[in-house]
Design a protein around this motif. Structure first.
Motif, PDB file in Angstrom:
ATOM      1  N   LEU A  58      37.930  60.465 -22.137  1.00  0.00           N
ATOM      2  CA  LEU A  58      37.510  61.106 -23.384  1.00  0.00           C
ATOM      3  C   LEU A  58      38.241  60.558 -24.622  1.00  0.00           C
ATOM      4  CD1 LEU A  58      35.636  63.139 -24.711  1.00  0.00           C
ATOM      5  CD2 LEU A  58      37.381  64.880 -24.311  1.00  0.00           C
ATOM      6  N   PRO A  59      39.565  60.401 -24.603  1.00  0.00           N
ATOM      7  CA  PRO A  59      40.226  59.820 -25.782  1.00  0.00           C
ATOM      8  C   PRO A  59      39.727  58.413 -26.126  1.00  0.00           C
ATOM      9  CG  PRO A  59      41.831  60.923 -24.424  1.00  0.00           C
ATOM     10  CD  PRO A  59      40.550  60.896 -23.633  1.00  0.00           C
ATOM     11  N   PHE A  60      39.281  57.675 -25.110  1.00  0.00           N
ATOM     12  CA  PHE A  60      38.703  56.356 -25.376  1.00  0.00           C
ATOM     13  C   PHE A  60      37.535  56.486 -26.354  1.00  0.00           C
ATOM     14  CE2 PHE A  60      35.145  53.488 -24.575  1.00  0.00           C
ATOM     15  CZ  PHE A  60      35.725  52.245 -24.776  1.00  0.00           C
ATOM     16  N   TYR A  61      36.633  57.409 -26.063  1.00  0.00           N
ATOM     17  CA  TYR A  61      35.446  57.569 -26.906  1.00  0.00           C
ATOM     18  C   TYR A  61      35.804  58.089 -28.299  1.00  0.00           C
ATOM     19  CZ  TYR A  61      32.922  56.573 -22.674  1.00  0.00           C
ATOM     20  OH  TYR A  61      32.456  55.962 -21.546  1.00  0.00           O
ATOM     21  N   VAL A  62      36.783  58.963 -28.376  1.00  0.00           N
ATOM     22  CA  VAL A  62      37.235  59.462 -29.683  1.00  0.00           C
ATOM     23  C   VAL A  62      37.774  58.303 -30.514  1.00  0.00           C
ATOM     24  CG1 VAL A  62      38.923  60.928 -30.858  1.00  0.00           C
ATOM     25  CG2 VAL A  62      37.680  61.802 -28.851  1.00  0.00           C
ATOM     26  N   LEU A  63      38.636  57.482 -29.907  1.00  0.00           N
ATOM     27  CA  LEU A  63      39.202  56.335 -30.630  1.00  0.00           C
ATOM     28  C   LEU A  63      38.131  55.294 -30.949  1.00  0.00           C
ATOM     29  CD1 LEU A  63      42.553  55.862 -28.694  1.00  0.00           C
ATOM     30  CD2 LEU A  63      42.270  56.649 -31.049  1.00  0.00           C
ATOM     31  N   TYR A  64      37.262  55.029 -30.001  1.00  0.00           N
ATOM     32  CA  TYR A  64      36.203  54.026 -30.191  1.00  0.00           C
ATOM     33  C   TYR A  64      35.342  54.388 -31.405  1.00  0.00           C
ATOM     34  CZ  TYR A  64      32.505  50.716 -28.894  1.00  0.00           C
ATOM     35  OH  TYR A  64      31.602  49.687 -28.893  1.00  0.00           O
ATOM     36  N   PHE A  65      34.839  55.607 -31.424  1.00  0.00           N
ATOM     37  CA  PHE A  65      33.951  55.996 -32.525  1.00  0.00           C
ATOM     38  C   PHE A  65      34.715  56.204 -33.827  1.00  0.00           C
ATOM     39  CE2 PHE A  65      31.186  56.956 -28.890  1.00  0.00           C
ATOM     40  CZ  PHE A  65      30.110  56.151 -29.258  1.00  0.00           C
ATOM     41  N   SER A  66      35.961  56.614 -33.766  1.00  0.00           N
ATOM     42  CA  SER A  66      36.784  56.715 -34.980  1.00  0.00           C
ATOM     43  C   SER A  66      36.955  55.343 -35.615  1.00  0.00           C
ATOM     44  CB  SER A  66      38.157  57.309 -34.665  1.00  0.00           C
ATOM     45  OG  SER A  66      38.033  58.624 -34.210  1.00  0.00           O
ATOM     46  N   GLU A  67      37.300  54.360 -34.797  1.00  0.00           N
ATOM     47  CA  GLU A  67      37.438  52.991 -35.310  1.00  0.00           C
ATOM     48  C   GLU A  67      36.120  52.503 -35.904  1.00  0.00           C
ATOM     49  OE1 GLU A  67      39.369  49.612 -33.410  1.00  0.00           O
ATOM     50  OE2 GLU A  67      40.270  51.052 -32.011  1.00  0.00           O
ATOM     51  N   TYR A  68      35.031  52.778 -35.211  1.00  0.00           N
ATOM     52  CA  TYR A  68      33.720  52.331 -35.687  1.00  0.00           C
ATOM     53  C   TYR A  68      33.419  52.918 -37.072  1.00  0.00           C
ATOM     54  CZ  TYR A  68      28.725  51.691 -36.212  1.00  0.00           C
ATOM     55  OH  TYR A  68      27.485  51.362 -36.711  1.00  0.00           O
ATOM     56  N   PHE A  69      33.643  54.223 -37.239  1.00  0.00           N
ATOM     57  CA  PHE A  69      33.320  54.846 -38.527  1.00  0.00           C
ATOM     58  C   PHE A  69      34.256  54.387 -39.640  1.00  0.00           C
ATOM     59  CE2 PHE A  69      31.141  57.975 -35.726  1.00  0.00           C
ATOM     60  CZ  PHE A  69      29.856  57.700 -36.196  1.00  0.00           C
ATOM     61  N   VAL A  70      35.525  54.174 -39.336  1.00  0.00           N
ATOM     62  CA  VAL A  70      36.440  53.603 -40.333  1.00  0.00           C
ATOM     63  C   VAL A  70      35.963  52.201 -40.712  1.00  0.00           C
ATOM     64  CG1 VAL A  70      38.784  52.709 -40.669  1.00  0.00           C
ATOM     65  CG2 VAL A  70      38.449  55.000 -39.707  1.00  0.00           C
ATOM     66  N   ILE A  86      36.011  46.676 -33.705  1.00  0.00           N
ATOM     67  CA  ILE A  86      36.629  47.745 -32.921  1.00  0.00           C
ATOM     68  C   ILE A  86      37.598  47.066 -31.963  1.00  0.00           C
ATOM     69  CG2 ILE A  86      36.200  49.539 -31.192  1.00  0.00           C
ATOM     70  CD1 ILE A  86      33.358  49.817 -32.462  1.00  0.00           C
ATOM     71  N   SER A  87      38.818  47.555 -31.876  1.00  0.00           N
ATOM     72  CA  SER A  87      39.833  46.893 -31.049  1.00  0.00           C
ATOM     73  C   SER A  87      39.388  46.730 -29.593  1.00  0.00           C
ATOM     74  CB  SER A  87      41.161  47.655 -31.110  1.00  0.00           C
ATOM     75  OG  SER A  87      41.026  48.962 -30.588  1.00  0.00           O
ATOM     76  N   PHE A  88      38.694  47.711 -29.053  1.00  0.00           N
ATOM     77  CA  PHE A  88      38.224  47.640 -27.672  1.00  0.00           C
ATOM     78  C   PHE A  88      37.221  46.490 -27.501  1.00  0.00           C
ATOM     79  CE2 PHE A  88      39.134  52.173 -28.487  1.00  0.00           C
ATOM     80  CZ  PHE A  88      40.150  52.362 -27.556  1.00  0.00           C
ATOM     81  N   GLU A  89      36.363  46.307 -28.486  1.00  0.00           N
ATOM     82  CA  GLU A  89      35.383  45.221 -28.425  1.00  0.00           C
ATOM     83  C   GLU A  89      36.061  43.867 -28.616  1.00  0.00           C
ATOM     84  OE1 GLU A  89      32.502  45.447 -27.256  1.00  0.00           O
ATOM     85  OE2 GLU A  89      32.206  47.615 -27.397  1.00  0.00           O
ATOM     86  N   ARG A  90      37.017  43.813 -29.516  1.00  0.00           N
ATOM     87  CA  ARG A  90      37.718  42.538 -29.724  1.00  0.00           C
ATOM     88  C   ARG A  90      38.410  42.089 -28.450  1.00  0.00           C
ATOM     89  NH1 ARG A  90      39.499  43.429 -35.626  1.00  0.00           N
ATOM     90  NH2 ARG A  90      41.269  44.462 -34.714  1.00  0.00           N
ATOM     91  N   GLU A  91      39.062  43.030 -27.774  1.00  0.00           N
ATOM     92  CA  GLU A  91      39.707  42.667 -26.513  1.00  0.00           C
ATOM     93  C   GLU A  91      38.667  42.198 -25.493  1.00  0.00           C
ATOM     94  OE1 GLU A  91      42.581  44.328 -22.952  1.00  0.00           O
ATOM     95  OE2 GLU A  91      41.624  45.806 -24.265  1.00  0.00           O
ATOM     96  N   ALA A  92      37.575  42.929 -25.352  1.00  0.00           N
ATOM     97  CA  ALA A  92      36.557  42.584 -24.353  1.00  0.00           C
ATOM     98  C   ALA A  92      35.888  41.244 -24.670  1.00  0.00           C
ATOM     99  CB  ALA A  92      35.524  43.698 -24.250  1.00  0.00           C
ATOM    100  N   TYR A  93      35.508  41.022 -25.924  1.00  0.00           N
ATOM    101  CA  TYR A  93      34.864  39.752 -26.274  1.00  0.00           C
ATOM    102  C   TYR A  93      35.829  38.574 -26.153  1.00  0.00           C
ATOM    103  CZ  TYR A  93      30.424  41.702 -27.806  1.00  0.00           C
ATOM    104  OH  TYR A  93      29.201  42.313 -27.830  1.00  0.00           O
ATOM    105  N   THR A  94      37.079  38.776 -26.531  1.00  0.00           N
ATOM    106  CA  THR A  94      38.059  37.697 -26.458  1.00  0.00           C
ATOM    107  C   THR A  94      38.297  37.254 -25.012  1.00  0.00           C
ATOM    108  OG1 THR A  94      39.161  38.452 -28.467  1.00  0.00           O
ATOM    109  CG2 THR A  94      40.456  37.050 -27.008  1.00  0.00           C
ATOM    110  N   ASN A  95      38.230  38.190 -24.083  1.00  0.00           N
ATOM    111  CA  ASN A  95      38.623  37.898 -22.706  1.00  0.00           C
ATOM    112  C   ASN A  95      37.488  37.920 -21.688  1.00  0.00           C
ATOM    113  OD1 ASN A  95      41.636  37.742 -23.088  1.00  0.00           O
ATOM    114  ND2 ASN A  95      41.143  39.690 -24.055  1.00  0.00           N
ATOM    115  N   GLN A  96      36.265  38.113 -22.126  1.00  0.00           N
ATOM    116  CA  GLN A  96      35.148  38.237 -21.191  1.00  0.00           C
ATOM    117  C   GLN A  96      34.890  36.969 -20.374  1.00  0.00           C
ATOM    118  OE1 GLN A  96      31.829  39.336 -23.650  1.00  0.00           O
ATOM    119  NE2 GLN A  96      31.508  37.266 -24.430  1.00  0.00           N
ATOM    120  N   ASN A  97      35.294  35.814 -20.877  1.00  0.00           N
ATOM    121  CA  ASN A  97      35.081  34.551 -20.156  1.00  0.00           C
ATOM    122  C   ASN A  97      36.177  34.241 -19.147  1.00  0.00           C
ATOM    123  OD1 ASN A  97      32.640  33.711 -21.464  1.00  0.00           O
ATOM    124  ND2 ASN A  97      33.868  33.364 -23.287  1.00  0.00           N
TER     125      ASN A  97
END
Length: 117
Positions: A58-70, A86-97
């Motif tokens: 649950l805190p993941f989603y709170v932080l995810y959407f908070s970052e998105y709206f900011v 969004i920090s979660f997306e940056r980490e995932a895109y940077t390391n997905q390969n």
């Protein structure tokens, strides 16, 4: 658990044609069978699962959407820029390969991406 459901994915993403998959603990929803078999997309979503577990979901989603709206304000309501920063997306895109990323990833590593621009 992994499912293929273009309709469910459209509903969850407000009919966005660009979304190929989405991780919502404990499932990953794929647009079609091709995206389910794409190792890069799968790794990206598995990174999100790890992030979700670390933050007890649950805190993941709170932080995810908070970052998105900011970010929406920061990037003048340009959705793509807000989403990609969004920090979660940056980490995932940077390391997905990197298929070994989750084996070597440090705990709460997404915080490293929080203030990187």
């Amino acid at each position: 658990m992994m499912i293929v459901s273009p309709l469910f994915l459209k509903i969850l993403t407000f009919n966005s044609a660009k979304v190929n998959a989405m991780a919502i603990w404990p499932i990953i929803i794929f647009k079609n069978i091709d995206t389910k078999q794409d190792s890069i997309i799968l790794n990206h979503e598995k990174i999100h699962h790890r992030q979700q577990l670390e933050l007890v979901i649950l805190p993941f989603y709170v932080l995810y959407f908070s970052e998105y709206f900011v970010n929406l304000f920061k990037y003048k309501f340009v959705h793509h820029q807000a989403y990609m920063n969004i920090s979660f997306e940056r980490e995932a895109y940077t390391n997905q390969n990197n298929p070994q990323y989750l084996s070597n990833r440090k705990f709460l590593n997404h915080f490293k991406y929080l203030y990187k621009q």
